[in-house]
Structure formats: C-alpha cells, structure tokens
Motif scaffolding. Sequence first.
Motif, PDB file in Angstrom:
ATOM      1  N   ASN A 182       5.804   6.503  18.388  1.00 32.54           N
ATOM      2  CA  ASN A 182       6.902   6.584  17.419  1.00 32.54           C
ATOM      3  C   ASN A 182       8.083   7.476  17.692  1.00 32.54           C
ATOM      4  O   ASN A 182       8.967   7.138  17.273  1.00 32.54           O
ATOM      5  CB  ASN A 182       5.916   6.778  16.010  1.00 32.54           C
ATOM      6  CG  ASN A 182       4.844   6.327  15.605  1.00 32.54           C
ATOM      7  OD1 ASN A 182       4.692   5.318  16.234  1.00 32.54           O
ATOM      8  ND2 ASN A 182       4.247   6.608  14.431  1.00 32.54           N
ATOM      9  N   TYR A 192       1.313  10.995  10.900  1.00 28.40           N
ATOM     10  CA  TYR A 192       2.086   9.341  10.989  1.00 28.40           C
ATOM     11  C   TYR A 192       3.260   9.794  10.570  1.00 28.40           C
ATOM     12  O   TYR A 192       4.201   9.430  10.930  1.00 28.40           O
ATOM     13  CB  TYR A 192       1.082   8.598  10.412  1.00 28.40           C
ATOM     14  CG  TYR A 192       1.823   7.199   9.836  1.00 28.40           C
ATOM     15  CD1 TYR A 192       2.468   6.364  10.855  1.00 28.40           C
ATOM     16  CD2 TYR A 192       2.143   7.072   8.438  1.00 28.40           C
ATOM     17  CE1 TYR A 192       3.219   5.445  10.365  1.00 28.40           C
ATOM     18  CE2 TYR A 192       2.814   5.950   8.104  1.00 28.40           C
ATOM     19  CZ  TYR A 192       3.303   5.141   9.191  1.00 28.40           C
ATOM     20  OH  TYR A 192       3.985   3.861   8.760  1.00 28.40           O
ATOM     21  N   SER A 193       3.329  10.002   9.116  1.00 27.26           N
ATOM     22  CA  SER A 193       4.616  10.307   8.654  1.00 27.26           C
ATOM     23  C   SER A 193       5.596  11.171   9.132  1.00 27.26           C
ATOM     24  O   SER A 193       6.766  11.031   9.140  1.00 27.26           O
ATOM     25  CB  SER A 193       4.258  10.386   6.865  1.00 27.26           C
ATOM     26  OG  SER A 193       3.842  11.957   6.914  1.00 27.26           O
ATOM     27  N   LYS A 205       7.158   9.130  11.931  1.00 28.32           N
ATOM     28  CA  LYS A 205       8.158   8.175  11.663  1.00 28.32           C
ATOM     29  C   LYS A 205       9.369   8.870  11.027  1.00 28.32           C
ATOM     30  O   LYS A 205      10.683   8.580  11.442  1.00 28.32           O
ATOM     31  CB  LYS A 205       7.660   7.431  10.524  1.00 28.32           C
ATOM     32  CG  LYS A 205       6.281   6.360  10.895  1.00 28.32           C
ATOM     33  CD  LYS A 205       7.040   5.551  11.786  1.00 28.32           C
ATOM     34  CE  LYS A 205       8.012   4.668  11.185  1.00 28.32           C
ATOM     35  NZ  LYS A 205       8.362   3.425  12.324  1.00 28.32           N
ATOM     36  N   GLU A 218       2.547   3.206  15.941  1.00 28.43           N
ATOM     37  CA  GLU A 218       1.385   3.502  15.580  1.00 28.43           C
ATOM     38  C   GLU A 218       1.287   3.938  13.901  1.00 28.43           C
ATOM     39  O   GLU A 218       2.278   4.499  13.554  1.00 28.43           O
ATOM     40  CB  GLU A 218       0.658   4.763  16.002  1.00 28.43           C
ATOM     41  CG  GLU A 218       0.453   4.529  17.806  1.00 28.43           C
ATOM     42  CD  GLU A 218      -0.759   3.698  18.036  1.00 28.43           C
ATOM     43  OE1 GLU A 218      -1.616   3.558  16.979  1.00 28.43           O
ATOM     44  OE2 GLU A 218      -0.762   3.314  19.300  1.00 28.43           O
ATOM     45  N   SER A 219       0.316   3.071  13.102  1.00 22.58           N
ATOM     46  CA  SER A 219       0.782   3.120  11.656  1.00 22.58           C
ATOM     47  C   SER A 219      -0.184   3.699  10.732  1.00 22.58           C
ATOM     48  O   SER A 219      -0.092   3.588   9.506  1.00 22.58           O
ATOM     49  CB  SER A 219       1.402   1.930  11.203  1.00 22.58           C
ATOM     50  OG  SER A 219       0.539   0.873  11.346  1.00 22.58           O
ATOM     51  N   HIS A 220      -1.423   3.877  11.314  1.00 15.49           N
ATOM     52  CA  HIS A 220      -2.459   4.262  10.348  1.00 15.49           C
ATOM     53  C   HIS A 220      -2.856   5.737  10.232  1.00 15.49           C
ATOM     54  O   HIS A 220      -2.912   6.402  10.800  1.00 15.49           O
ATOM     55  CB  HIS A 220      -3.717   3.508  10.832  1.00 15.49           C
ATOM     56  CG  HIS A 220      -5.054   3.291   9.995  1.00 15.49           C
ATOM     57  ND1 HIS A 220      -4.695   3.037   8.565  1.00 15.49           N
ATOM     58  CD2 HIS A 220      -6.157   3.784   9.947  1.00 15.49           C
ATOM     59  CE1 HIS A 220      -5.882   2.964   8.060  1.00 15.49           C
ATOM     60  NE2 HIS A 220      -6.987   3.483   8.744  1.00 15.49           N
ATOM     61  N   VAL A 221      -2.660   6.091   8.845  1.00 15.66           N
ATOM     62  CA  VAL A 221      -2.607   7.550   8.696  1.00 15.66           C
ATOM     63  C   VAL A 221      -4.128   8.282   9.127  1.00 15.66           C
ATOM     64  O   VAL A 221      -4.009   9.374   9.693  1.00 15.66           O
ATOM     65  CB  VAL A 221      -2.719   7.817   6.989  1.00 15.66           C
ATOM     66  CG1 VAL A 221      -2.765   9.211   6.639  1.00 15.66           C
ATOM     67  CG2 VAL A 221      -1.054   7.381   6.665  1.00 15.66           C
ATOM     68  N   SER A 258      -3.962   8.800  12.487  1.00 15.74           N
ATOM     69  CA  SER A 258      -3.157   9.981  13.051  1.00 15.74           C
ATOM     70  C   SER A 258      -3.606  11.229  12.829  1.00 15.74           C
ATOM     71  O   SER A 258      -3.316  12.223  13.494  1.00 15.74           O
ATOM     72  CB  SER A 258      -1.763   9.834  12.325  1.00 15.74           C
ATOM     73  OG  SER A 258      -2.057  10.314  11.106  1.00 15.74           O
ATOM     74  N   PHE A 285       0.570   9.061  18.295  1.00 18.66           N
ATOM     75  CA  PHE A 285       1.526   8.809  17.158  1.00 18.66           C
ATOM     76  C   PHE A 285       2.746   9.365  17.693  1.00 18.66           C
ATOM     77  O   PHE A 285       4.222   8.771  17.369  1.00 18.66           O
ATOM     78  CB  PHE A 285       1.121   9.115  15.753  1.00 18.66           C
ATOM     79  CG  PHE A 285       0.264   8.530  15.260  1.00 18.66           C
ATOM     80  CD1 PHE A 285       0.319   7.487  14.275  1.00 18.66           C
ATOM     81  CD2 PHE A 285      -0.972   8.493  15.798  1.00 18.66           C
ATOM     82  CE1 PHE A 285      -0.542   6.588  13.537  1.00 18.66           C
ATOM     83  CE2 PHE A 285      -2.320   7.555  15.223  1.00 18.66           C
ATOM     84  CZ  PHE A 285      -1.916   6.906  14.147  1.00 18.66           C
TER      85      PHE A 285
END
Length: 366
Positions: free
Chosen positions: A98, A153-154, A157, A81-84, A87, A94
């Motif tokens: 992730n 999100y970050s 990750k 899942e990558s869209h801030v 998130s 996420f």
Amino acid sequence: MASLLVTGGAGFIGSNFVAHWTATHPNDRVTVLDLLTYAGNRANLDGQPAELVVGDIRDEALVSELIDSRQVDTIVHFAAESHVDRSILGPDAFIETNVLGTHALLKAARKAWVDGGKPHRFHHVSTDEVYGTLGPSDPAFREDTPYAPNSPYSASKAASDHLVRAYHHTYGLTTTTSNCSNNYGPFHFPEKLIPLFILNTLHGRSLPIYGDGMQVRDWLHVEDHCRGIAAVIQHGRPGETYNIGGGAELPNIRVIDTLCAEVDKLFAADSALAERFPDAPAASGKPSSSLKTFVTDRPGHDRRYAIDCHKATAELGYEPKHSFESGLAQTLRWYLDHEDWWRGILDGSYRQWVETNYGGRQTAAG
C-alpha cells in the motif's frame, strides 16, 4: 480514445470497475496489472476486453514499460492489501504493497507524464477508514475530516493518500483520490463480512460476530462505487479528494439479520436450494440466525464509519442507485448463481494461503 492501466483489476472492486468502464467506454484500451495474490482472480475478468499483465506494482520498471508500450494516459489504482484482520496479524505486507507500491506507481507516472509533458490522470482509490472512528452523534466523514487511522491497514492507506497528494502539489502530477465506504456486491472475496456470512449460512457454519455487533458501517454497492470513480476520473478537479458513499448507514447486526432473513426467504421459495445446501439451517426449516455467535472484539475496532458525499453529488452528480435491501438481495442471488466461482476459491489457493500464513484461522465479522 483513452488508455487505462488498472492496478489490482483482477480483485473485487477493480474487476467490477473494468466491467463498468469497458461497457461505457468500448473504444478505450484497458490493461490490468495484478499480482494475482490470494484475492486476485483471473476468472473475475472472464469475458472482459482487457489485457491482464501479471506483475507487482512495486516493480517500477515494469510499470514504466507498460505506460510506454500501452501509451497509458490514465492510471486507476486499486491494488492494495485491504483486510483489517490480516493487517493486525501481519502488517508488513500492507506497508510493502500500500505504501511502497503506491510510491513506485507515482514515480513511474511522474517520469512518464510530468517529465514528458503529457496529459494524464492518476486516480487513487482509498477508504473511509483513514478518518478513524465516529461517535454515535458525530457528523459523517467529510473530505476535510482529519486523518486518524486506527489499524495497520488504514495507516498504510493514509500514507498512500498523503503520497498521492504530495506528488500533485510538489511535482504537478494530475491526481484525484476517492475515499469509499464498505463495498459489497459480485466478486466480493469471501473473507469479508457479507460474502463470508453468505457462504457460512449456506454451509451451516457459525456466524462469528465481533463484540456486540453494533459497529456501524455505510454500505456501498460496488456498482455505485464504480460509477462514482468514473465520475471522478472524468470530471474531478485535479488534486481533489471525493468521498463516495452508499447512504446506507447500518450496524453490523442488522446487516447480518437482514442477510439471514433473505436466505430463509429464498430457501422457503425454492426447494432446490435445500438439495444444493443440505447443511444450511434453512434447508430444514430452521432460521439462519441460529448460527450467530458473538466473539471477542478485535483490537482497536472502529465503532462507526459514515460518509458525507455531498461534494461528489454537487460537483460530479454522483448519487447511489442501489438501496441496501435491493443490493443485498442481488448480491445473495449472484453468489447462489456463481457457485463454481466461490467453490474454486474456497477449495484452492485461498485455503492454502490461509493455512500457510494464519494456521487456517477464519476471521469474524466487523
């Protein structure tokens, strides 16, 4: 002959990587594992000599079966899942994908490869957002920059990056990680800045810009990113991280202004575009930039990202080939030439998913 399992290979970067790898390694076997959530698309793999398996990376038994039955020796892990914005609105997905998804992959890989004593490579694709934000005069992110994620999100990750590192150092899994800057190019899902604004411009819709639009990003054409990933897989040192950047550090407002100018130029040169997209300001000779609207900034918005990719250059020979101007022009032309692709998304599963989960809210650019 290698056998690759590409997770998230029906998504934006993953499908571009599949195209790159199958073109440069035609004798290798490529299996794509993708759950085909809203951002995954079978059409992204049309014409590619790759097998698509629809499934969840959290399904450890499925991953183990694929590694065994396809004799997989290389995992390239894009699935995320990558869209801030998403998130911030819904962080649970996420963490599930992730963090827990990456861990399931690592467990299956360890069991198949480390316990079985087989040569292998687990490559993990990450983001520069794990490093946090930079001030205007701060040096660019290096591989040894401390982690300081600022969004769900970050943070998810960053957690997955740490798990990959731990499985290398604790269990001996042969891993590499790459942290990239903002990607753009063909098959980019139309919730992100460049494709969203391309389509909004064509339809005469508002271009919502967060804050003052001076958030700075390093823009990386997806083809350059795929070449960088391939170089890491083939030549990267086990256990190492490599930053992959595009060398195009630009504020969002400049990106948007450049895009608007490029749209205006194409409409002026091709009268057929006005017939296809009559709602575009450029169809009636007005500037596309008239659609710009500044909106309230999102919570915790990172101000600047910049990538130092000297390590990848020195060790792997990586250099971006696309300038931002040429890459953006190519990307815009791709969207104009692939209207069926993006109309199928906007009129289908994506619209239904957004309406179900977020009440139809469209995100802004940032």
